[in-house]
Scaffold this motif. Sequence first.
Motif, PDB file in Angstrom:
ATOM      1  N   VAL A 150       3.047  45.100  11.120  1.00 44.73           N
ATOM      2  CA  VAL A 150       1.622  44.963  10.821  1.00 44.73           C
ATOM      3  C   VAL A 150       0.848  45.678  11.915  1.00 44.73           C
ATOM      4  O   VAL A 150       0.983  45.344  13.098  1.00 44.73           O
ATOM      5  CB  VAL A 150       1.181  43.479  10.758  1.00 44.73           C
ATOM      6  CG1 VAL A 150      -0.321  43.386  10.531  1.00 44.73           C
ATOM      7  CG2 VAL A 150       1.924  42.737   9.657  1.00 44.73           C
ATOM      8  N   ARG A 151       0.044  46.632  11.514  1.00 44.20           N
ATOM      9  CA  ARG A 151      -0.748  47.376  12.500  1.00 44.20           C
ATOM     10  C   ARG A 151      -2.117  46.741  12.641  1.00 44.20           C
ATOM     11  O   ARG A 151      -3.065  47.083  11.927  1.00 44.20           O
ATOM     12  CB  ARG A 151      -0.876  48.837  12.083  1.00 44.20           C
ATOM     13  CG  ARG A 151       0.458  49.582  12.112  1.00 44.20           C
ATOM     14  CD  ARG A 151       0.287  51.049  11.763  1.00 44.20           C
ATOM     15  NE  ARG A 151       1.553  51.771  11.823  1.00 44.20           N
ATOM     16  CZ  ARG A 151       1.697  53.064  11.544  1.00 44.20           C
ATOM     17  NH1 ARG A 151       0.630  53.768  11.180  1.00 44.20           N
ATOM     18  NH2 ARG A 151       2.879  53.636  11.622  1.00 44.20           N
ATOM     19  N   ASP A 152      -2.197  45.780  13.524  1.00 45.29           N
ATOM     20  CA  ASP A 152      -3.457  45.103  13.816  1.00 45.29           C
ATOM     21  C   ASP A 152      -3.372  44.604  15.249  1.00 45.29           C
ATOM     22  O   ASP A 152      -2.438  43.863  15.591  1.00 45.29           O
ATOM     23  CB  ASP A 152      -3.693  43.940  12.859  1.00 45.29           C
ATOM     24  CG  ASP A 152      -5.068  43.311  13.038  1.00 45.29           C
ATOM     25  OD1 ASP A 152      -5.378  42.883  14.165  1.00 45.29           O
ATOM     26  OD2 ASP A 152      -5.829  43.258  12.065  1.00 45.29           O
ATOM     27  N   PRO A 153      -4.317  44.997  16.112  1.00 44.88           N
ATOM     28  CA  PRO A 153      -4.232  44.621  17.524  1.00 44.88           C
ATOM     29  C   PRO A 153      -4.359  43.125  17.774  1.00 44.88           C
ATOM     30  O   PRO A 153      -4.066  42.654  18.874  1.00 44.88           O
ATOM     31  CB  PRO A 153      -5.409  45.383  18.161  1.00 44.88           C
ATOM     32  CG  PRO A 153      -6.341  45.653  17.032  1.00 44.88           C
ATOM     33  CD  PRO A 153      -5.487  45.846  15.823  1.00 44.88           C
ATOM     34  N   ALA A 154      -4.783  42.357  16.770  1.00 41.30           N
ATOM     35  CA  ALA A 154      -4.935  40.915  16.943  1.00 41.30           C
ATOM     36  C   ALA A 154      -3.711  40.132  16.503  1.00 41.30           C
ATOM     37  O   ALA A 154      -3.677  38.909  16.635  1.00 41.30           O
ATOM     38  CB  ALA A 154      -6.166  40.425  16.176  1.00 41.30           C
ATOM     39  N   ILE A 155      -2.690  40.814  15.973  1.00 39.65           N
ATOM     40  CA  ILE A 155      -1.525  40.124  15.413  1.00 39.65           C
ATOM     41  C   ILE A 155      -0.266  40.538  16.168  1.00 39.65           C
ATOM     42  O   ILE A 155      -0.015  41.721  16.384  1.00 39.65           O
ATOM     43  CB  ILE A 155      -1.370  40.453  13.916  1.00 39.65           C
ATOM     44  CG1 ILE A 155      -2.566  39.906  13.133  1.00 39.65           C
ATOM     45  CG2 ILE A 155      -0.068  39.884  13.357  1.00 39.65           C
ATOM     46  CD1 ILE A 155      -2.575  40.307  11.667  1.00 39.65           C
ATOM     47  N   ASP A 156       0.517  39.548  16.572  1.00 36.50           N
ATOM     48  CA  ASP A 156       1.805  39.828  17.200  1.00 36.50           C
ATOM     49  C   ASP A 156       2.865  40.035  16.121  1.00 36.50           C
ATOM     50  O   ASP A 156       2.823  39.378  15.066  1.00 36.50           O
ATOM     51  CB  ASP A 156       2.213  38.661  18.103  1.00 36.50           C
ATOM     52  CG  ASP A 156       1.378  38.603  19.368  1.00 36.50           C
ATOM     53  OD1 ASP A 156       1.551  39.487  20.225  1.00 36.50           O
ATOM     54  OD2 ASP A 156       0.551  37.684  19.494  1.00 36.50           O
ATOM     55  N   VAL A 157       3.809  40.914  16.402  1.00 40.21           N
ATOM     56  CA  VAL A 157       4.856  41.241  15.434  1.00 40.21           C
ATOM     57  C   VAL A 157       6.220  41.171  16.116  1.00 40.21           C
ATOM     58  O   VAL A 157       6.396  41.696  17.222  1.00 40.21           O
ATOM     59  CB  VAL A 157       4.654  42.654  14.853  1.00 40.21           C
ATOM     60  CG1 VAL A 157       5.856  43.076  14.015  1.00 40.21           C
ATOM     61  CG2 VAL A 157       3.376  42.707  14.013  1.00 40.21           C
ATOM     62  N   VAL A 158       7.163  40.509  15.461  1.00 45.49           N
ATOM     63  CA  VAL A 158       8.563  40.538  15.871  1.00 45.49           C
ATOM     64  C   VAL A 158       9.348  40.996  14.649  1.00 45.49           C
ATOM     65  O   VAL A 158       9.369  40.316  13.622  1.00 45.49           O
ATOM     66  CB  VAL A 158       9.062  39.147  16.331  1.00 45.49           C
ATOM     67  CG1 VAL A 158      10.543  39.222  16.675  1.00 45.49           C
ATOM     68  CG2 VAL A 158       8.249  38.640  17.519  1.00 45.49           C
ATOM     69  N   ARG A 159       9.945  42.156  14.761  1.00 49.78           N
ATOM     70  CA  ARG A 159      10.620  42.698  13.578  1.00 49.78           C
ATOM     71  C   ARG A 159      11.940  43.349  13.954  1.00 49.78           C
ATOM     72  O   ARG A 159      12.212  43.641  15.122  1.00 49.78           O
ATOM     73  CB  ARG A 159       9.722  43.710  12.863  1.00 49.78           C
ATOM     74  CG  ARG A 159       9.435  44.983  13.647  1.00 49.78           C
ATOM     75  CD  ARG A 159       8.627  45.974  12.838  1.00 49.78           C
ATOM     76  NE  ARG A 159       8.341  47.196  13.567  1.00 49.78           N
ATOM     77  CZ  ARG A 159       9.158  48.239  13.642  1.00 49.78           C
ATOM     78  NH1 ARG A 159      10.325  48.215  13.030  1.00 49.78           N
ATOM     79  NH2 ARG A 159       8.813  49.325  14.323  1.00 49.78           N
ATOM     80  N   ASN A 160      12.730  43.572  12.940  1.00 52.31           N
ATOM     81  CA  ASN A 160      13.994  44.260  13.056  1.00 52.31           C
ATOM     82  C   ASN A 160      13.757  45.775  12.996  1.00 52.31           C
ATOM     83  O   ASN A 160      12.810  46.238  12.355  1.00 52.31           O
ATOM     84  CB  ASN A 160      14.883  43.811  11.889  1.00 52.31           C
ATOM     85  CG  ASN A 160      16.172  44.578  11.795  1.00 52.31           C
ATOM     86  OD1 ASN A 160      17.060  44.401  12.610  1.00 52.31           O
ATOM     87  ND2 ASN A 160      16.261  45.442  10.796  1.00 52.31           N
ATOM     88  N   ALA A 161      14.618  46.533  13.655  1.00 46.23           N
ATOM     89  CA  ALA A 161      14.541  47.997  13.581  1.00 46.23           C
ATOM     90  C   ALA A 161      15.184  48.430  12.265  1.00 46.23           C
ATOM     91  O   ALA A 161      16.342  48.855  12.211  1.00 46.23           O
ATOM     92  CB  ALA A 161      15.245  48.630  14.776  1.00 46.23           C
ATOM     93  N   ASP A 162      14.417  48.293  11.169  1.00 48.09           N
ATOM     94  CA  ASP A 162      14.963  48.468   9.822  1.00 48.09           C
ATOM     95  C   ASP A 162      15.543  49.852   9.578  1.00 48.09           C
ATOM     96  O   ASP A 162      16.613  49.989   8.955  1.00 48.09           O
ATOM     97  CB  ASP A 162      13.880  48.166   8.788  1.00 48.09           C
ATOM     98  CG  ASP A 162      13.512  46.698   8.756  1.00 48.09           C
ATOM     99  OD1 ASP A 162      14.330  45.905   8.278  1.00 48.09           O
ATOM    100  OD2 ASP A 162      12.416  46.342   9.208  1.00 48.09           O
ATOM    101  N   ALA A 163      14.845  50.893  10.026  1.00 48.87           N
ATOM    102  CA  ALA A 163      15.359  52.252   9.807  1.00 48.87           C
ATOM    103  C   ALA A 163      16.692  52.443  10.515  1.00 48.87           C
ATOM    104  O   ALA A 163      17.625  53.051   9.970  1.00 48.87           O
ATOM    105  CB  ALA A 163      14.344  53.284  10.283  1.00 48.87           C
ATOM    106  N   ASP A 164      16.815  51.896  11.717  1.00 53.91           N
ATOM    107  CA  ASP A 164      18.070  52.016  12.465  1.00 53.91           C
ATOM    108  C   ASP A 164      19.211  51.339  11.707  1.00 53.91           C
ATOM    109  O   ASP A 164      20.359  51.797  11.751  1.00 53.91           O
ATOM    110  CB  ASP A 164      17.926  51.384  13.847  1.00 53.91           C
ATOM    111  CG  ASP A 164      17.023  52.173  14.775  1.00 53.91           C
ATOM    112  OD1 ASP A 164      16.638  53.300  14.399  1.00 53.91           O
ATOM    113  OD2 ASP A 164      16.698  51.675  15.859  1.00 53.91           O
ATOM    114  N   GLY A 165      18.898  50.242  11.026  1.00 54.48           N
ATOM    115  CA  GLY A 165      19.923  49.557  10.254  1.00 54.48           C
ATOM    116  C   GLY A 165      20.505  50.427   9.163  1.00 54.48           C
ATOM    117  O   GLY A 165      21.727  50.447   8.939  1.00 54.48           O
ATOM    118  N   LEU A 166      19.647  51.181   8.471  1.00 55.58           N
ATOM    119  CA  LEU A 166      20.156  52.094   7.428  1.00 55.58           C
ATOM    120  C   LEU A 166      20.888  53.282   8.030  1.00 55.58           C
ATOM    121  O   LEU A 166      21.831  53.805   7.423  1.00 55.58           O
ATOM    122  CB  LEU A 166      19.016  52.538   6.520  1.00 55.58           C
ATOM    123  CG  LEU A 166      18.960  51.787   5.187  1.00 55.58           C
ATOM    124  CD1 LEU A 166      20.177  52.072   4.311  1.00 55.58           C
ATOM    125  CD2 LEU A 166      18.828  50.283   5.391  1.00 55.58           C
TER     126      LEU A 166
END
Length: 334
Positions: A150-166
């Motif tokens: 999510v590209r929003d400076p008010a929101i924290d994001v914890v995500r997987n490196a999805d492209a790296d997985g493929l």
Amino acid sequence: MREDRRPTLSDVATRAGVSKSLVSLVMRAEPGASAETRRRVLEAAEELGYHPDSRARLLRSGRTRLLGVLFDIQAQFHADLVTDLYTAARESGYELALSAVTPDRDEPEAIAGLLQDRCEALILVGPQSPVAQLSRLAERLPVVVVARGVRDPAIDVVRNADADGLHMAVDHLTGLGHRRIIHIDGGRAAGAADRRRGYREAMHRHRLDDLARILPGGLTEQDGAEAARQLLTGLPSAVTVFNDRCATGVLDVLTRAGVEVPAEVSVVGYDDDRLARLAHIDLTTIAQDTATMSRLAVEKAIERAEHAPAGRRERVVPPRLVIRGTTVPPAPLS
């Protein structure tokens, strides 16, 4: 005391023969009471079945130490994340309030339930809501989004490196000798775009652009089954699938059609959820590190709730390849 009434602090004080304020000190584990008094109070509390209402005490102080968690009840990967979120929250002295998205309960309703619980921060697992809606929510209280960028400076994001997985999935398959590799995607699901991108990048790197093909898929077994029926008209030698749940639908259709997996078609899933680990499925997959993702999400939520310096907004956790029984070298061409 009536049997149907919950025992109170006053009841414990009467039973122990001490003041209510002394009972309160003992229950809060604060100094000020002798060892003998503590023993009498704790014995009286046990005899009466009294348990201090920590939630009520926190509410009186203006705190709840509650982290609200939104998740999809039909997604096994979400259930795995929630399990690890409980562990991370407990270790930090917080509790979770869960609110599920179900076929009859949409995301806005599930989020509204968390707001009523007076949560101090929200952890949203794979939310489908538009960014603008998430931004408005972040104006009310801290929001941490897990498993979606999510590209929003008010929101924290914890995500997987999805492209790296493929990249890992395609590299594994090409390393076995596969070239005709198809990707069944996740549509508009969180992470699907990055996984499509990762597939294309890996196929390009292996100079297999002419053989690259993406079929529409989705989140569920039904989505995987529908995509697999399209495969039957022209079998590839290998398939990468958006998630493990969708991959089980692929496996089911291929098996029913008499296609041997992995002898004729190798299959790689994504998530390493509990389905993938079942002996009769034994799915090669890309594992997301749910323990690390959960710990980071809880840390971010607490830092924001307590107004502590929280560092960068986005944390990306690397995946890993788990090789099981659904991938082997391709059968030799007859």
